[in-house]
Design an enzyme around this catalytic site. Sequence first.
Site, PDB file in Angstrom:
ATOM      1  N   GLU A 175      -3.534  28.421  29.421  1.00 12.61           N
ATOM      2  CA  GLU A 175      -4.895  28.959  29.645  1.00 12.61           C
ATOM      3  C   GLU A 175      -5.416  29.730  28.435  1.00 12.61           C
ATOM      4  O   GLU A 175      -5.894  30.864  28.570  1.00 12.61           O
ATOM      5  CB  GLU A 175      -4.923  29.832  30.910  1.00 12.61           C
ATOM      6  N   GLU A 294      -1.776  23.403  37.120  1.00 13.60           N
ATOM      7  CA  GLU A 294      -1.833  24.491  38.108  1.00 13.60           C
ATOM      8  C   GLU A 294      -2.908  24.128  39.112  1.00 13.60           C
ATOM      9  O   GLU A 294      -4.087  24.001  38.751  1.00 13.60           O
ATOM     10  CB  GLU A 294      -2.166  25.849  37.463  1.00 13.60           C
TER      11      GLU A 294
HETATM   12  O1  AHR Z   1      -0.437  31.054  38.834  1.00 10.84           O
HETATM   13  C1  AHR Z   1      -0.930  32.340  38.643  1.00 10.84           C
HETATM   14  C2  AHR Z   1      -1.702  32.471  37.335  1.00 10.84           C
HETATM   15  O2  AHR Z   1      -2.887  31.735  37.434  1.00 10.84           O
HETATM   16  C3  AHR Z   1      -1.040  31.910  36.106  1.00 10.84           C
HETATM   17  O3  AHR Z   1      -0.194  32.824  35.519  1.00 10.84           O
HETATM   18  C4  AHR Z   1      -2.188  31.604  35.204  1.00 10.84           C
HETATM   19  O4  AHR Z   1      -1.916  30.533  34.337  1.00 10.84           O
HETATM   20  C5  AHR Z   1      -3.335  31.322  36.159  1.00 10.84           C
HETATM   21  O5  AHR Z   1      -4.455  32.042  35.815  1.00 10.84           O
END
Ligand code: AHR
Length: 502
Positions: A175, A294
């Site tokens: 990210e 994610e």
């Molecule tokens: O999964 C929780 C968080 O969400 C992670 O650390 C990050 O990559 C995202 O913002």
Amino acid sequence: MSASKAQIYLDTNRSISPISPLLFSGFAEHMGRSIYEGIYDPDSPHADERGLRKDVLAALRELNFRAMRYPGGNFLSGYYWLDGVGPKDKRPRRRDLAWQSIETNQFGTDEFMAFARAINTEPMLAVNMGTGTIQDAANLVEYCNAPVGTQYADLRAANGHPEPYGVKYWCVGNEMDGPWQIGHLEAEDYGKKAREAAKMMRWHDPSIKLVLCGSSSSRMPTYPEWDRVVLELAWEQVDYHSLHYYANNHDNDTASYLALSAEFEAFVDTLSGVLRYVKAKNRSKHDVFLSWDEWNVWYKAHFPSDMQGQWTVAPHLIEEVYNLEDALVAAQWMNVFLRKSDVLKIACLAQVVNVIAPILTTRDALLKQSIYYPFLLFSRLASGVALDVAVKAPLYETQKFGTMPLLDVSASWDEEKGAHAIFIVNRSQTESLPVELVWQDRAPARISKAYRVAGTDPKAANSFENPNVVVAVEVAAPVLDGKSASLVVPPLSFTAIEAQLR
Ligand code: AHR
């Protein structure tokens, strides 16, 4: 809302793409009680000789994650991987700035590799592009994948692992478009740094596959320009481009929430367009695919107090409790994975234990949350190619996505295994819907089973006291009548149908 009847048309001539098994992967971060007290808990009565929780391993094995992304997440961008290898009593305790927690480093790369082997998953490691240098990234590839004879490979051997691990999948940062990220970079700066890190990493091991950081969400102000810029810079050096997204029902608008697949598809379609644009602009013969590394529902536990560890070890952070409507959103997400399987090749459920996870633990017990069950059914049944199903279903109105069909459907067809599966979400909150399945060319030989996750209350959830409120149950399989079969899908339901070709 009018519910009359629906038809689902299936045709093996209309296949989309082979389904990448990596679409059923997970993500484990050093955050809250994901690693410590989740995966690794030497003090638990369930711990094995390595400190890994046997009950957690069993549940993760059941979900059959094909790859596991590690060690973060926002944690990654402040993590020095050398802190987490070597004798445990020499490893430093550090302040983890991402989650304001204490990191003991008792679990690191070698422990993760043992864990990955224990659940039979492909490791997907991530290198720090925040505080980390391109040299640190290359050193970690040497540590994991080089034969002995040089510094970091020899260090691995000295730590008890003479054979290279052969880690194939690597994320180049996390990210990096997010201002919250430690060492956040502008798109140009990240694109160049990722390209240079990737070059060094691949010089150590040309067989590795690299994932570039794409947008952290389609709601980011820099989306999709970030994606274009970083891809133009690093295109030839990477194999996948990431997208992240966390779904929410903040407005308590369940009708819209249950139509979220529209947003998931739009996100993939836009990025797929960016991939095609950059390939053409760069005059490239190389292909880059998408890695949704994610994805999950996350909003109930989303206050600063839920995300800061008050400088403690393994604090309770974002331990989201999942309900029925969340499970129906998760099921649609995986329908989208199948429907977009031509461009989407990796997807990681974020996360796997305690932190926004299908599994919650206490020191001596384990709870399977509602989202556990759709993941289990997809992971078990979806294989082969995805079929381009044609669905005729009654429509309903949503505030956020306009008119939407009541059904959300995907299907897989696996000649080799002789297996076929159909996945159906009924978004209606009130109406049962008669559904006719119609096979337009080849019908399966038999329909063996049907499973369902359903209920009357969208907010119903499992708890340690009452763990079986939202679970998958076996229901009567639809009876095949020539080239069709009928079933009725209840409101607020997910149905998975398992059929055999021979
Ligand atoms: O999964 C929780 C968080 O969400 C992670 O650390 C990050 O990559 C995202 O913002």
